[in-house]
Design a protein around this motif. Sequence first.
Motif, PDB file in Angstrom:
ATOM      1  N   PRO A  64      -2.851  -2.543   1.529  1.00  0.00           N
ATOM      2  CA  PRO A  64      -1.543  -3.195   1.547  1.00  0.00           C
ATOM      3  C   PRO A  64      -0.529  -2.419   0.703  1.00  0.00           C
ATOM      4  O   PRO A  64      -0.864  -1.886  -0.353  1.00  0.00           O
ATOM      5  N   ASP A  65       0.709  -2.345   1.198  1.00  0.00           N
ATOM      6  CA  ASP A  65       1.767  -1.612   0.508  1.00  0.00           C
ATOM      7  C   ASP A  65       3.110  -2.250   0.851  1.00  0.00           C
ATOM      8  O   ASP A  65       3.616  -2.076   1.960  1.00  0.00           O
ATOM      9  N   PRO A  66       3.710  -2.984  -0.108  1.00  0.00           N
ATOM     10  CA  PRO A  66       4.992  -3.630   0.175  1.00  0.00           C
ATOM     11  C   PRO A  66       6.131  -2.629   0.405  1.00  0.00           C
ATOM     12  O   PRO A  66       7.161  -2.988   0.959  1.00  0.00           O
ATOM     13  N   ASN A  67       5.950  -1.381  -0.006  1.00  0.00           N
ATOM     14  CA  ASN A  67       6.972  -0.342   0.180  1.00  0.00           C
ATOM     15  C   ASN A  67       6.597   0.632   1.292  1.00  0.00           C
ATOM     16  O   ASN A  67       7.045   1.772   1.297  1.00  0.00           O
ATOM     17  N   SER A  68       5.793   0.194   2.219  1.00  0.00           N
ATOM     18  CA  SER A  68       5.297   1.066   3.276  1.00  0.00           C
ATOM     19  C   SER A  68       6.418   1.819   3.982  1.00  0.00           C
ATOM     20  O   SER A  68       7.475   1.258   4.274  1.00  0.00           O
ATOM     21  N   TYR A  73       5.032  -3.085   8.799  1.00  0.00           N
ATOM     22  CA  TYR A  73       3.574  -3.079   8.910  1.00  0.00           C
ATOM     23  C   TYR A  73       2.882  -3.507   7.619  1.00  0.00           C
ATOM     24  O   TYR A  73       1.814  -4.083   7.652  1.00  0.00           O
ATOM     25  N   GLY A  74       3.450  -3.183   6.451  1.00  0.00           N
ATOM     26  CA  GLY A  74       2.904  -3.647   5.182  1.00  0.00           C
ATOM     27  C   GLY A  74       1.657  -2.949   4.691  1.00  0.00           C
ATOM     28  O   GLY A  74       0.961  -3.462   3.822  1.00  0.00           O
ATOM     29  N   TYR A  75       1.354  -1.771   5.245  1.00  0.00           N
ATOM     30  CA  TYR A  75       0.194  -0.994   4.809  1.00  0.00           C
ATOM     31  C   TYR A  75       0.632   0.450   4.603  1.00  0.00           C
ATOM     32  O   TYR A  75       1.625   0.901   5.176  1.00  0.00           O
ATOM     33  N   GLN A  76      -0.122   1.172   3.782  1.00  0.00           N
ATOM     34  CA  GLN A  76       0.214   2.568   3.521  1.00  0.00           C
ATOM     35  C   GLN A  76       0.247   3.383   4.809  1.00  0.00           C
ATOM     36  O   GLN A  76      -0.550   3.155   5.722  1.00  0.00           O
ATOM     37  N   SER A  77       1.175   4.335   4.849  1.00  0.00           N
ATOM     38  CA  SER A  77       1.162   5.337   5.916  1.00  0.00           C
ATOM     39  C   SER A  77       0.749   6.656   5.275  1.00  0.00           C
ATOM     40  O   SER A  77       1.152   6.966   4.158  1.00  0.00           O
ATOM     41  N   ARG A  78      -0.064   7.412   5.985  1.00  0.00           N
ATOM     42  CA  ARG A  78      -0.584   8.661   5.451  1.00  0.00           C
ATOM     43  C   ARG A  78      -0.339   9.790   6.436  1.00  0.00           C
ATOM     44  O   ARG A  78      -0.535   9.647   7.645  1.00  0.00           O
ATOM     45  N   ALA A  79       0.110  10.923   5.899  1.00  0.00           N
ATOM     46  CA  ALA A  79       0.297  12.123   6.716  1.00  0.00           C
ATOM     47  C   ALA A  79      -1.069  12.595   7.202  1.00  0.00           C
ATOM     48  O   ALA A  79      -2.043  12.574   6.456  1.00  0.00           O
ATOM     49  N   PHE A  80      -1.119  13.025   8.479  1.00  0.00           N
ATOM     50  CA  PHE A  80      -2.394  13.537   8.972  1.00  0.00           C
ATOM     51  C   PHE A  80      -2.225  14.880   9.672  1.00  0.00           C
ATOM     52  O   PHE A  80      -1.165  15.231  10.160  1.00  0.00           O
ATOM     53  N   TYR A  81      -3.344  15.593   9.714  1.00  0.00           N
ATOM     54  CA  TYR A  81      -3.525  16.833  10.475  1.00  0.00           C
ATOM     55  C   TYR A  81      -4.714  16.568  11.386  1.00  0.00           C
ATOM     56  O   TYR A  81      -5.772  16.127  10.921  1.00  0.00           O
ATOM     57  N   TRP A  82      -4.542  16.814  12.693  1.00  0.00           N
ATOM     58  CA  TRP A  82      -5.611  16.590  13.664  1.00  0.00           C
ATOM     59  C   TRP A  82      -5.894  17.892  14.405  1.00  0.00           C
ATOM     60  O   TRP A  82      -4.983  18.567  14.865  1.00  0.00           O
ATOM     61  N   LYS A  83      -7.166  18.228  14.514  1.00  0.00           N
ATOM     62  CA  LYS A  83      -7.587  19.414  15.272  1.00  0.00           C
ATOM     63  C   LYS A  83      -8.998  19.176  15.768  1.00  0.00           C
ATOM     64  O   LYS A  83      -9.873  18.730  15.022  1.00  0.00           O
ATOM     65  N   ASP A  84      -9.217  19.468  17.048  1.00  0.00           N
ATOM     66  CA  ASP A  84     -10.549  19.398  17.660  1.00  0.00           C
ATOM     67  C   ASP A  84     -11.268  18.078  17.403  1.00  0.00           C
ATOM     68  O   ASP A  84     -12.456  18.041  17.080  1.00  0.00           O
ATOM     69  N   GLY A  85     -10.541  16.980  17.540  1.00  0.00           N
ATOM     70  CA  GLY A  85     -11.151  15.663  17.438  1.00  0.00           C
ATOM     71  C   GLY A  85     -11.287  15.087  16.048  1.00  0.00           C
ATOM     72  O   GLY A  85     -11.840  14.005  15.888  1.00  0.00           O
ATOM     73  N   VAL A  86     -10.805  15.801  15.026  1.00  0.00           N
ATOM     74  CA  VAL A  86     -10.940  15.319  13.652  1.00  0.00           C
ATOM     75  C   VAL A  86      -9.559  15.096  13.041  1.00  0.00           C
ATOM     76  O   VAL A  86      -8.734  16.016  13.005  1.00  0.00           O
TER      77      VAL A  86
END
Length: 185
Positions: A64-68, A73-86
């Motif tokens: 939970p993150d009130p400053n999302s 949505y009220g939850y943390q957002s995280r940067a992601f990197y995706w490659k070959d299914g991961v």
Amino acid sequence: MTGSSDNGQPDPLSGGTLPQIHGVLWEHGGMTDLGTLPEGGYQSWSNAVNRRGAVVGYAQNTIPDPNSMLTGYGYQSRAFYWKDGVMQDLGTLGTGTDAIADLINDRGQVVGVSYTSAMPSGPCNSLATGSFIWDKNNGMRDVGGFGGTCTVAKDLNDHGQIVGGSSLTGDTVFHPFVWEAATGV
């Protein structure tokens, strides 16, 4: 191409009122669902893809993150990197809780924004925000700024140069910047 799509399932974290949205990659005539973070969550959005098929974006986790950064949505957002299914969580800057990956070049360098602390930032209309560059060898690095509480990268080229804007100390003025690894902002 990359984008996002409703997968037809309700998001349990929303009480079932919102659909699950997943980042997708369209290549070779087919669509690949990028899924969500291994740590949990039901939402992901893809922002960019490079010629090698690596995708970046952001995904919700279950903290939970009130400053999302994901308003409503009220939850943390995280940067992601995706490659070959991961899908990999890229982390955040400082003591920040949220991050979004916006850009990726053909060298695999990723640029985005992250909260850097819980300090309010008027220019960013959120918490203190910095921009980052990430790559597999060096991880996430803060690109710096001009002393204010808001720095936002807007573009990245294949030489690893970044352009954007940053507030000055006192947050009364915003200035454009160019960043390079050798010289900084």
